[in-house]
Scaffold this motif. Sequence first.
Motif: not given
Length: 431
Positions: A311-312, A340-342, A364-369, A411-414
């Motif tokens: 995981i990066i 990818i988690l963006f 590709l996953y898009l995430a509200p935060f 997994l790339i978290i960006t």
Amino acid sequence: MNNYEEALAWIHGRLRVGIKPGLMRMDYMMEQLGHPERHIKAVHIGGTNGKGSTTAMLRSILTEAGFETGTFTSPYIEQFNERISVNGVPVSDEEITILAGKIKAIANEMEEMEIGGPSEFEIITAMAFYYFAYMHPVDIVLFEVGLGGRLDSTNIVHPLLSIITTIGMDHLQFLGGTLEDIAREKAGIIKSGVPVLTAVHQPEALAVITETAKEKKAALYQYGRDFLGTWTASTETGETFDFTSIYGSRPSLETGLAGLHQVQNASTAVMAADYLRMYYSFLIKEDDMKSGLKKAVWPGRFETLSEDPLIIADGAHNEEGVEALAKTIKQRFPDKHITILFAAMKDKPLDGMIERLKESADNLYLAPFDFPRAARAEHYNRFQSETIQIVQSYQNMIQSFQQQASEKDVLIITGSLYFISDVKINIKRLI
């Protein structure tokens, strides 16, 4: 201020003021504080991308050479105190409390004046100047520009050297809608007679910087003309490259930061160190340069958070950053299954960023935060497809990946650095 929590609450409470470009409030605070900015040897570092990594590598080189090196950077990743550091070590809670109390008295006076009270960033900048001038004087301070340059609150400094890393289409609502407009704002940090290094490559942006340097009688050193890094290979944690400049050559240097774009950032840091060595008597030996570069760390820049599964985290928060990340993914993981988690700010160019990430990802996953300016689910709805999903809980998504991943999965978290900060704070309980 009675304690650290009270100090932080007051500082962050100034976010309600918003972004306030201009130097009038900084000038007033500096006058009230006895002009600490005049008692500091500094390097001023601006640019759209790369300024944080360049700062980290230059700091590491100088620290390795035995110089006590201060840094002022933004945003923080894990702890607020990171913003003001000495040799990479954040200031203490007690020092933050003292500094905030010092600035609050002045800020309260300013509320009754025509110029108004300072913003959060102006307060933190004033704290940094006061700290490095009077509370903990150091050999040199690296000041990272917050936004733009010309009207940024750090621009009260008169440095030994200025650096403009790159120019890209970011913060358009503040800096203008063309590369020339943005370059003009970035070039605002160039001071009369103070040399400037730049890795800017777009002809129209470089023309603005060249003209500004000429007007200011500031010597200009360009990446690709006066200094250059030639990538040779990737290591497990960084990149190797050969460096050449008008001062000579340095073969087989290695960065501690991964990503092909880090060769350019590292070359800029090496050139800056060489300039300080040549013209300001900073004794930096060859071994200092090599070991400093290799030891450099910078949270959230292609940082490995977990090795099994891999995981990066990488704070690619604009189109240029996403493009650099995409190239690094292709080069480092040609045979891997990429997830990818963006998550980004809602005022960013989501279409261009997501389209480029889609090309690099199998999923590709898009995430509200939870952040005031963060994009919400409604901002992402139009992007949903077979390979693009919106997740309501990025924490659950990471845990699911961790449980199901094979050796071929990465997994790339960006996205936003504020998102990376949120992830890093929670990561130990997630994986």
